[in-house]
Every structure is written in structure tokens, then in C-alpha cells.
Design a protein around this motif. Structure first.
Motif, PDB file in Angstrom:
ATOM      1  N   GLU A 106      13.749  15.594  -5.167  1.00 46.53           N
ATOM      2  CA  GLU A 106      13.615  15.247  -3.556  1.00 46.53           C
ATOM      3  C   GLU A 106      11.876  15.448  -3.338  1.00 46.53           C
ATOM      4  N   ALA A 107      11.072  14.960  -4.172  1.00 47.05           N
ATOM      5  CA  ALA A 107       9.700  15.462  -4.165  1.00 47.05           C
ATOM      6  C   ALA A 107       8.982  14.171  -3.518  1.00 47.05           C
ATOM      7  N   LEU A 108       9.773  12.923  -3.415  1.00 45.19           N
ATOM      8  CA  LEU A 108       8.814  11.828  -2.826  1.00 45.19           C
ATOM      9  C   LEU A 108       9.224  11.413  -1.635  1.00 45.19           C
ATOM     10  N   GLU A 109       8.509  10.639  -0.662  1.00 51.29           N
ATOM     11  CA  GLU A 109       8.568  10.614   0.575  1.00 51.29           C
ATOM     12  C   GLU A 109       8.801   9.015   0.614  1.00 51.29           C
ATOM     13  N   PRO A 110       9.866   8.424   1.030  1.00 48.90           N
ATOM     14  CA  PRO A 110      10.136   7.185   1.264  1.00 48.90           C
ATOM     15  C   PRO A 110       9.015   6.277   1.891  1.00 48.90           C
ATOM     16  N   LEU A 111       8.563   5.127   1.133  1.00 50.90           N
ATOM     17  CA  LEU A 111       7.507   4.275   2.035  1.00 50.90           C
ATOM     18  C   LEU A 111       8.171   3.071   2.747  1.00 50.90           C
ATOM     19  N   PHE A 126       7.048  -5.371  -6.000  1.00 46.89           N
ATOM     20  CA  PHE A 126       7.902  -4.434  -5.257  1.00 46.89           C
ATOM     21  C   PHE A 126       9.262  -4.637  -5.909  1.00 46.89           C
ATOM     22  N   THR A 127       9.573  -5.730  -6.651  1.00 49.74           N
ATOM     23  CA  THR A 127      11.026  -5.687  -7.045  1.00 49.74           C
ATOM     24  C   THR A 127      11.081  -4.747  -8.338  1.00 49.74           C
ATOM     25  N   LEU A 128      10.340  -4.956  -9.139  1.00 49.79           N
ATOM     26  CA  LEU A 128      10.148  -3.933 -10.508  1.00 49.79           C
ATOM     27  C   LEU A 128       9.916  -2.578 -10.058  1.00 49.79           C
ATOM     28  N   THR A 129       9.099  -2.107  -8.962  1.00 53.11           N
ATOM     29  CA  THR A 129       8.767  -0.742  -8.620  1.00 53.11           C
ATOM     30  C   THR A 129       9.828  -0.154  -7.849  1.00 53.11           C
ATOM     31  N   ALA A 130      10.885  -0.903  -7.242  1.00 50.26           N
ATOM     32  CA  ALA A 130      12.058  -0.208  -6.509  1.00 50.26           C
ATOM     33  C   ALA A 130      12.562   0.689  -7.136  1.00 50.26           C
ATOM     34  N   ALA A 131      13.390   1.700  -6.607  1.00 50.29           N
ATOM     35  CA  ALA A 131      14.351   2.701  -6.897  1.00 50.29           C
ATOM     36  C   ALA A 131      15.601   2.231  -7.113  1.00 50.29           C
ATOM     37  N   ALA A 132      16.431   2.723  -7.748  1.00 47.70           N
ATOM     38  CA  ALA A 132      17.858   2.288  -8.133  1.00 47.70           C
ATOM     39  C   ALA A 132      18.504   1.801  -7.063  1.00 47.70           C
ATOM     40  N   ASP A 133      18.480   2.465  -5.805  1.00 46.57           N
ATOM     41  CA  ASP A 133      19.013   2.338  -4.401  1.00 46.57           C
ATOM     42  C   ASP A 133      18.475   1.434  -3.927  1.00 46.57           C
ATOM     43  N   SER A 170      15.443   1.352  -2.509  1.00 45.58           N
ATOM     44  CA  SER A 170      14.383   2.039  -1.528  1.00 45.58           C
ATOM     45  C   SER A 170      13.099   1.831  -2.298  1.00 45.58           C
ATOM     46  N   HIS A 171      11.902   1.954  -1.525  1.00 44.26           N
ATOM     47  CA  HIS A 171      10.748   2.003  -2.133  1.00 44.26           C
ATOM     48  C   HIS A 171       9.958   3.511  -2.064  1.00 44.26           C
ATOM     49  N   TYR A 172       9.685   4.097  -3.314  1.00 46.93           N
ATOM     50  CA  TYR A 172       9.091   5.335  -3.207  1.00 46.93           C
ATOM     51  C   TYR A 172       7.744   5.180  -3.788  1.00 46.93           C
ATOM     52  N   TYR A 173       7.107   4.302  -4.429  1.00 46.34           N
ATOM     53  CA  TYR A 173       6.195   3.683  -5.088  1.00 46.34           C
ATOM     54  C   TYR A 173       5.366   2.586  -4.507  1.00 46.34           C
ATOM     55  N   LEU A 174       4.175   2.591  -4.316  1.00 47.15           N
ATOM     56  CA  LEU A 174       3.306   1.499  -4.045  1.00 47.15           C
ATOM     57  C   LEU A 174       2.460   0.925  -5.177  1.00 47.15           C
ATOM     58  N   PRO A 175       2.756  -0.097  -5.628  1.00 49.11           N
ATOM     59  CA  PRO A 175       1.906  -0.704  -6.988  1.00 49.11           C
ATOM     60  C   PRO A 175       0.603  -0.657  -6.659  1.00 49.11           C
ATOM     61  N   TRP A 232      10.798  -8.279 -26.866  1.00 48.36           N
ATOM     62  CA  TRP A 232      11.038  -7.077 -25.813  1.00 48.36           C
ATOM     63  C   TRP A 232       9.421  -6.721 -25.750  1.00 48.36           C
ATOM     64  N   THR A 233       9.050  -6.470 -24.549  1.00 45.36           N
ATOM     65  CA  THR A 233       7.574  -5.816 -24.379  1.00 45.36           C
ATOM     66  C   THR A 233       7.784  -4.922 -23.022  1.00 45.36           C
ATOM     67  N   SER A 234       6.734  -4.073 -23.115  1.00 42.45           N
ATOM     68  CA  SER A 234       6.849  -3.260 -21.935  1.00 42.45           C
ATOM     69  C   SER A 234       5.921  -3.511 -20.611  1.00 42.45           C
ATOM     70  N   PHE A 235       6.604  -3.615 -19.583  1.00 43.53           N
ATOM     71  CA  PHE A 235       5.861  -3.789 -18.370  1.00 43.53           C
ATOM     72  C   PHE A 235       5.092  -2.527 -18.105  1.00 43.53           C
ATOM     73  N   GLY A 236       3.997  -2.339 -18.141  1.00 48.43           N
ATOM     74  CA  GLY A 236       3.247  -1.191 -17.841  1.00 48.43           C
ATOM     75  C   GLY A 236       2.943  -1.289 -16.446  1.00 48.43           C
ATOM     76  N   ASP A 237       3.328  -0.156 -15.616  1.00 46.76           N
ATOM     77  CA  ASP A 237       3.102   0.063 -14.293  1.00 46.76           C
ATOM     78  C   ASP A 237       2.076   1.272 -14.047  1.00 46.76           C
ATOM     79  N   GLU A 238       1.474   1.101 -12.764  1.00 47.26           N
ATOM     80  CA  GLU A 238       0.854   2.521 -12.246  1.00 47.26           C
ATOM     81  C   GLU A 238       0.896   2.116 -10.780  1.00 47.26           C
ATOM     82  N   SER A 239       1.513   3.030 -10.130  1.00 51.12           N
ATOM     83  CA  SER A 239       1.743   3.059  -8.581  1.00 51.12           C
ATOM     84  C   SER A 239       1.326   4.200  -8.185  1.00 51.12           C
ATOM     85  N   THR A 240       1.253   4.271  -6.867  1.00 53.53           N
ATOM     86  CA  THR A 240       0.881   5.715  -6.112  1.00 53.53           C
ATOM     87  C   THR A 240       2.234   6.216  -5.350  1.00 53.53           C
ATOM     88  N   ALA A 241       2.363   7.370  -4.985  1.00 56.86           N
ATOM     89  CA  ALA A 241       3.416   7.935  -4.350  1.00 56.86           C
ATOM     90  C   ALA A 241       2.764   8.733  -3.163  1.00 56.86           C
TER      91      ALA A 241
END
Length: 418
Positions: free
Chosen positions: A109-114, A132-139, A141-146, A303-312
Motif C-alpha cells: 500500500e505504498a503507491l498513490e494512484p495516478l 500506459f498499457t504496458l505499465t498498468a497494474a494488474a487491475d 489502474s495506473h500507479y506508474y508514469l513512464p 523472447w526479449t525484455s521490455f525494459g521500463d523505467e517509470s516514476t511513482a
């Protein structure tokens, strides 16, 4: 009727107390306001060219009254410190974060919904839609900003390939043959001094293993997939490269980012897997002796990795609005370009992407060619344990022969399928 001094004294004293109290409250409010307008921001940059001070200065000039305290935390201990600080109540207000940490941070419960901020933000349309699609949470919602992204590919030494008449590998079999040919004693002293592939066996190396294992048909993190014949064969392929073919440096079980990049640039390895973030350093060190192609097809797929870096923004932030202003500033045109010119990754805004000249075309091409099969690790809380402890410990033990490919994959399967 007149009043004595005895009647007027308490009234005067009461007025004095009221004045003092009002002054104290005003001072407290000012102090609280000043404190609330501070944004403590954590990030991790390996590159020596750090743009953060200039970006902070620009932001503070555009947002009078908000002070950003940006702290560069070493990568090797970044998440250990982050999780510990959150539990202790001493965490940052906002931070640079990766997707594999999102489920755990949500559990805490450390993240603020964005979502409300993002939907009301003028810069939303500037961010590449798929991010935004790749960084969305399982539900959903968005807690990350790319703020930046990459896709991993295969680096290769063009000079060494040309010397031996080799072409970049497109399959795992070709990769193995090339790695064996490139592993050589070039100075004739009886000892190998060039290895075919620089494998990252330390923390962060799961993408190397995944590119050679998860590409196989039916192999993933679902129950029994890694422990299947194809799953075990993928990990065994990696182990054989080290133990039988000896195409990895002896230091591979402990090698991290700096080691694999240093060995590649120094001519101790002929291939490695990383992303466009390291391409500027590669070109500076090697010029046209380095290029890149997508990772090889292994066992039926890629198979290769999408490497993300977002802010929260964290739920315990003293001033969430100020924290949002800061992170959205970093994901806005021009600012985002400056951020990524220094970090070496790709900008997330459409404007900056259209004008991007921060990387040589061959590395951009390899990234784009890899996008169709780029994947994410499971968006679950187990992934943080997988990346930070389970995979690196199991991989190191497997490479040195303490456990088998079957045992290693069983440990990962047990983590995800309890």
C-alpha cells in the motif's frame, strides 16, 4: 460604571495570549507549508553524465515554492533501501521504479494512484500509447508514469565477426556455433583470452537467461511450464554454454552490468545482451566495431525484455500534488529528451521521439525490430523476489554445478505457483 484594573488585566493578558497563539500558528503553518513543498526523490543512474541537477533547477524555477531533493541511490542496493525505508516510514515522496517492483509496492500500500492526475494532465496525449498499457497494474489502474524505456537486443563485435567470416546469429544453434568459434586464445599463451558471450549471472541477468529459455514453445511462468522438457532444456542450454562449451568468462556467475559491458568493450567477449541505453558508451569505445541485432530465436520463438523505467508517487508523500508535478515534469517534452539524452534510454513522448537523434540508427533499428516479441515478466508480487533473490541465487548455484537445470527451474516454478 467603571472597571477596576483587576477586571481589565486578564482581558489584556488574554489578548496578548491570543496574539502570541495566532503568531505561533502562523509560524507553524508557514513551516509546515515549506516542509510540504519539499519533494524527496530517489533515482539510480549508472552514467556519469547526470542531468538531474539541471532538471531540478529548471523545475524549481518553473514551480516557485517547491524544492526537489534528488538522491542518487546505488543500483545494487536500490530496492533493498527503498522497501526498508517505506516500512520504516522514512521513504521518498517519489522515485524511479521498475515494473517488477510494482506488485510488491501495491501490496505494501505504498503507491498513490495516478489515474486522476494522468487523465487531467495536458501531457497525457504526448506519451506513447502502448506505454500506459504496458505499465498498468494488474487491475488496470495506473500507479506508474513512464519516463523512459528500452528493449533488449544482442550486441556483437563486428570486427571479430568479420575476422572469422561469421554473420550475426538468428537462431540459438547459430548463436552457440558463433560463440564457440569466437572463444579463442588470441595471443598464443595457451589460455583463452576472448569468450564468445558475456553472460550476466549476477542480479539483473535474468533477461539473458530468459532470452535463451522463455522463447521456447510453451515455456513461461505458468504451473509446470519451466519444469517441462522444453523449460529444462532452455536452462540446460545456458548451463552447457558455460560448463561444456566454456564460452562465458569464468567470472560469469557473479558478473553484473559493469562487468559484461567492460568485458565487451575491452575485447574479452564478442557478444552480450543489453539495450540501447549502453550504445553511446559502446560507440565511444568501439566506433563501428560494434553493432546489434535482435536476440536469436530459440526453440520455436523469440523472447526479449521490455525494459521500463517509470516514476511513482508514494502514498506517504508529504505533498502528493507537488510530487506529481515533479514526475509529470520529467515525462513532458523537452524535459524528457534531456533526461534520456543523459540516461541513454528512449524518450516516452511523441514529440521527443519524432526528433530523436540520441542514438546511432543501427541500435534504434535493432530495438524497433525487437518490439514485436518484447515481453514483460509476470506482473505479480513474486516477480520482485524472482529478480532480486530467487533467480540470481539459483542461477549462480546452477552455473557452478551445485544444482541442476531441473532443480533451478523447479525453484522458480515453486515461487510462482505455490
Amino acid at each position: 460604571m467603571t472597571h477596576s484594573n483587576k477586571d481589565t488585566a486578564p482581558t489584556a493578558w488574554a489578548k496578548t495570549l491570543k496574539t502570541l497563539a495566532m503568531g505561533l500558528l502562523a509560524s507553524t503553518a508557514i513551516a509546515s507549508g515549506a516542509q510540504a513543498q519539499e519533494v524527496n526523490f530517489w533515482y539510480h543512474f549508472d552514467n556519469a553524465d547526470n542531468p538531474m541537477s539541471a532538471l531540478v533547477e529548471k523545475f524549481e524555477a518553473e514551480n516557485p515554492g517547491i524544492t526537489v531533493n534528488a538522491e542518487n541511490v546505488p543500483w545494487n542496493s536500490y530496492y533493498d533501501q527503498l522497501y526498508t525505508s517505506i516500512v520504516a516510514g522514512t521513504g521518498p515522496d517519489a522515485a524511479l521504479v521498475k515494473l517488477n517492483a510494482q506488485p510488491r509496492l501495491i501490496e505494501m500500500e505504498a503507491l498513490e494512484p495516478l489515474d486522476a492526475w494522468i487523465n487531467g494532465w495536458g501531457g497525457k496525449a504526448e506519451v506513447q500509447d502502448n506505454l500506459f498499457t504496458l505499465t498498468a497494474a494488474a487491475d488496470g489502474s495506473h500507479y506508474y508514469l513512464p519516463v523512459q524505456y528500452v528493449v533488449l537486443y544482442l550486441y556483437y563485435r563486428t570486427d571479430m565477426f568479420q575476422e572469422l567470416g561469421l554473420t550475426p546469429p538468428t537462431t540459438c544453434d547459430e548463436f552457440r556455433d558463433a560463440a564457440k568459434a569466437l572463444t579463442r586464445d588470441t595471443d598464443g599463451d595457451g589460455h583463452t583470452d576472448v569468450y564468445g558471450f558475456g553472460f550476466r549471472g549476477g542480479k539483473g541477468g535474468h533477461d539473458h537467461w530468459a532470452s535463451l529459455t522463455l522463447a521456447r514453445d510453451g515455456v513461461g511462468f505458468g504451473k509446470g511450464e519451466l519444469t517441462s522438457e522444453a523449460g529444462v532444456a532452455g536452462t540446460q542450454f545456458v548451463l552447457d554454454l558455460f560448463q561444456k562449451d566454456k564460452v562465458f568468462p569464468p567470472s560469469a556467475p557473479n558478473d553484473g552490468f559493469k562487468e559484461i559491458i567492460g568485458a565487451f568493450q575491452g575485447g574479452q567477449t564478442a557478444m552480450t545482451i543489453h539495450h540501447i541505453g549502453s550504445s553511446a558508451g559502446m560507440v565511444e569505445a568501439l566506433g563501428d566495431k560494434v553493432s546489434a541485432v535482435p536476440v536469436p530465436e530459440c526453440g520455436g520463438g523469440h523472447w526479449t525484455s521490455f525494459g521500463d523505467e517509470s516514476t511513482a508517487v508514494f502514498s506517504a508523500a508529504q505533498d502528493k500534488e507537488a510530487a506529481w508535478k515533479w514526475i509529470s515534469f520529467l515525462s513532458s517534452p523537452i524535459n524528457n529528451a534531456e533526461f534520456n539524452k543523459a540516461t541513454g534510454q528512449l524518450p516516452v513522448t511523441k514529440t521527443d521521439s519524432a526528433n530523436w537523434d540520441g542514438h546511432a540508427a543501427r541500435f534504434v533499428d535493432a530495438t524497433v525490430a525487437s518490439l514485436p516479441f518484447a515481453e514483460l515478466l509476470p506482473n505479480t508480487s513474486e516477480t520482485a523476489d524472482f529478480a532480486n533473490t530467487v533467480w540470481p541465487v539459483a542461477m549462480q548455484r546452477a552455473l557452478i554445478g551445485e544444482i541442476s537445470a531441473t532443480e533451478m527451474n523447479a525453484e522458480i516454478d515453486a515461487l510462482y505457483n505455490k
